[in-house]
Design a protein around this motif. Structure first.
Motif, short mmCIF file in Angstrom:
data_model
loop_
_atom_site.label_atom_id
_atom_site.label_comp_id
_atom_site.label_asym_id
_atom_site.label_seq_id
_atom_site.Cartn_x
_atom_site.Cartn_y
_atom_site.Cartn_z
N SER A 176 0.83 -1.22 0.00
CA SER A 176 0.00 0.00 0.00
C SER A 176 0.86 1.25 0.00
O SER A 176 0.52 2.26 -0.64
CB SER A 176 -0.93 0.01 1.21
N ARG A 177 1.97 1.19 0.73
CA ARG A 177 2.86 2.36 0.77
C ARG A 177 3.44 2.63 -0.63
O ARG A 177 3.46 3.75 -1.10
CB ARG A 177 3.99 2.10 1.77
N ARG A 178 3.87 1.56 -1.30
CA ARG A 178 4.44 1.75 -2.65
C ARG A 178 3.36 2.22 -3.64
O ARG A 178 3.61 3.09 -4.48
CB ARG A 178 5.10 0.45 -3.15
N VAL A 179 2.16 1.62 -3.53
CA VAL A 179 1.08 2.04 -4.43
C VAL A 179 0.81 3.53 -4.24
O VAL A 179 0.61 4.28 -5.20
CB VAL A 179 -0.21 1.21 -4.18
N SER A 180 0.84 3.95 -2.98
CA SER A 180 0.61 5.37 -2.70
C SER A 180 1.71 6.23 -3.33
O SER A 180 1.43 7.26 -3.96
CB SER A 180 0.58 5.57 -1.18
N LEU A 197 -4.18 16.43 -3.94
CA LEU A 197 -3.68 15.05 -3.87
C LEU A 197 -4.10 14.29 -2.61
O LEU A 197 -3.92 13.08 -2.53
CB LEU A 197 -2.15 15.04 -3.95
N GLU A 198 -4.66 14.99 -1.62
CA GLU A 198 -4.89 14.32 -0.35
C GLU A 198 -5.81 13.09 -0.49
O GLU A 198 -5.50 12.02 0.00
CB GLU A 198 -5.47 15.29 0.68
N ASP A 199 -6.92 13.26 -1.20
CA ASP A 199 -7.87 12.15 -1.34
C ASP A 199 -7.21 10.99 -2.11
O ASP A 199 -7.39 9.82 -1.77
CB ASP A 199 -9.12 12.60 -2.10
N ILE A 200 -6.46 11.34 -3.16
CA ILE A 200 -5.82 10.30 -3.97
C ILE A 200 -4.82 9.53 -3.10
O ILE A 200 -4.72 8.31 -3.17
CB ILE A 200 -5.11 10.92 -5.20
N ARG A 201 -4.11 10.28 -2.26
CA ARG A 201 -3.10 9.63 -1.40
C ARG A 201 -3.77 8.67 -0.42
O ARG A 201 -3.36 7.52 -0.27
CB ARG A 201 -2.32 10.70 -0.64
N TYR A 202 -4.85 9.14 0.25
CA TYR A 202 -5.55 8.27 1.19
C TYR A 202 -6.18 7.08 0.46
O TYR A 202 -6.16 5.95 0.94
CB TYR A 202 -6.62 9.04 1.96
N LEU A 286 -3.33 1.66 -12.09
CA LEU A 286 -2.03 1.42 -12.72
C LEU A 286 -0.95 1.21 -11.65
O LEU A 286 -0.15 0.26 -11.74
CB LEU A 286 -1.67 2.60 -13.64
N ALA A 287 -0.96 2.07 -10.63
CA ALA A 287 0.04 1.97 -9.56
C ALA A 287 -0.05 0.61 -8.87
O ALA A 287 0.97 -0.06 -8.62
CB ALA A 287 -0.17 3.10 -8.55
N ASP A 288 -1.28 0.18 -8.59
CA ASP A 288 -1.52 -1.08 -7.89
C ASP A 288 -1.04 -2.27 -8.75
O ASP A 288 -0.30 -3.15 -8.27
CB ASP A 288 -3.04 -1.20 -7.62
N SER A 289 -1.41 -2.25 -10.02
CA SER A 289 -1.03 -3.37 -10.89
C SER A 289 0.47 -3.42 -11.09
O SER A 289 1.08 -4.50 -11.10
CB SER A 289 -1.70 -3.23 -12.26
N PHE A 290 1.08 -2.24 -11.27
CA PHE A 290 2.53 -2.20 -11.48
C PHE A 290 3.25 -2.78 -10.26
O PHE A 290 4.21 -3.57 -10.40
CB PHE A 290 3.00 -0.76 -11.74
#
Ligand SMILES: [Fe+2]
Length: 343
Positions: A176-180, A197-202, A286-290
């Motif tokens: 989760s940290r890396r996806v963030s 970016l706050e909502d996207i980060r959470y 994309l971040a999650d899949s990568f």
């Protein structure tokens, strides 16, 4: 009664100079800085250039009446108090002016004592209204601050829980940290301003929060999953929103709910497709899949950076938003590698 502060500027608006001048002389003598205007347009210019505490408006003026000017002043300069000046008592006009925000009316020709009394009352009312507004703003600021802090603490505690769960398993540790971090770097290179970016980060940090409810034996199963097992794991995307709903906003909930959506809309039961999927969701997907591709699993090695980038490009337009892929593949590789190394 408290005497008004004499540094408060008064604007006298009247098309007749013989009426403005004696009033200005008298008020100046009393210590009030005065401005004059002979029509509504000039009055608005004066207000634009000066901080005016009180405006005295002639009701009847050519081109634009004092009644219309009153509305313009209340819309553009709500902190300026207004008194109407009239030669004839017309109850309907006076009532309309009071309804529109005038604090009093005075009769022409002016009786200076009455003018001063009316002005002092109006200035005092204005002062009280401004003090009340300041107090309300301060109170609202404090309430907002506390609500933000409560929300932050709640989300941070769930986030800690996710990190704790992930850290128990070497295959998911740091996911989760890396996806963030991947999400934030993509958003940065897409030009999304930091304050948005706050909502996207959470959302990125909490995207897998629903895995709290997943059977760990199935989640950590070394071999291939059965259809039922796969469907059980995928319920994390519907369980997650329910966990954070009491405190998270819709942007965060959407990221958690839709993070397994495909850009082409071809996932099972998917209702949104393409640009209908919120931008934050498309980035997290994309971040999650990568991160999943480049992470080791019990049943396979993680892909190298080059191989994972090739896979991302292969899935452009199907799984991933082409625009986001285009940004992602141009991010300097050392920045991507630094995030891949996070635990
Ligand atoms: Fe997930």
């Amino acid at each position: 009664m408290t005497t008004a502060t004499k540094s408060e500027t008064i604007l006298i608006v009247d098309d007749e100079e013989p009426i403005r001048r004696p009033l200005k002389r008298m008020l100046t003598k009393k210590g009030y800085p005065c401005l004059e205007a002979d029509c509504a347009n000039q009055a608005m210019l004066r207000l634009d250039e000066n901080s005016v505490a009180l405006a005295i408006l002639d009701v009847r003026m050519p081109v634009k009446s004092g009644i219309e000017l009153l509305s313009d002043i209340k819309a553009g300069y709500p902190d300026t108090a207004v008194i109407m000046a009239t030669a004839v008592i017309e109850p309907e006009v006076i009532i309309q002016c009071m309804k529109n925000g005038a604090l009093d009316y005075i009769m022409k020709p002016f009786e200076f004592d009455k003018v001063i009394r009316s002005m002092e009352i109006a200035l005092r009312k204005r002062q009280l209204a401004m003090t009340l507004k300041d107090f309300q703003d301060t109170l609202k600021g404090k309430v907002d601050e506390q609500a933000t802090e409560i929300r932050r603490l709640f989300l941070a505690s769930i986030q800690s829980l996710v990190f704790a769960l992930e850290s128990k398993d070497k295959y998911t540790a740091g996911h989760s940290r890396r996806v963030s971090e991947f999400t934030l770097i993509i958003a940065h290179y897409m030009g999304i301003p930091p304050e948005e970016l706050e909502d996207i980060r959470y959302g990125a940090l909490l995207h897998d929060v629903g895995k709290i409810a997943i059977d760990p034996d199935i989640q950590n199963k070394p071999g291939k999953l059965t259809v039922d097992e796969y469907e059980h794991i995928m319920t994390h995307a519907t369980v997650g929103p329910a966990i954070v709903k009491p405190i998270a906003n819709q942007n965060i909930i959407d990221i958690i709910h839709y993070h397994h959506c495909r850009f082409d809309g071809r996932s099972k039961d998917q209702t949104l497709t393409g640009a209908q999927i919120p931008l934050g969701v498309r980035i997290v997907t994309l971040a999650d899949s990568f991160d999943a591709m480049t992470s080791e699993r019990p049943y396979r090695k993680g892909l190298s950076l080059d191989a994972a980038l090739r896979e991302v490009i292969r899935c452009t337009g199907s799984q991933f938003d082409p625009e986001i892929v285009d940004v992602f593949i141009r991010i300097p590789q050392r920045e991507i590698k630094a995030i891949m190394a996070l635990q």
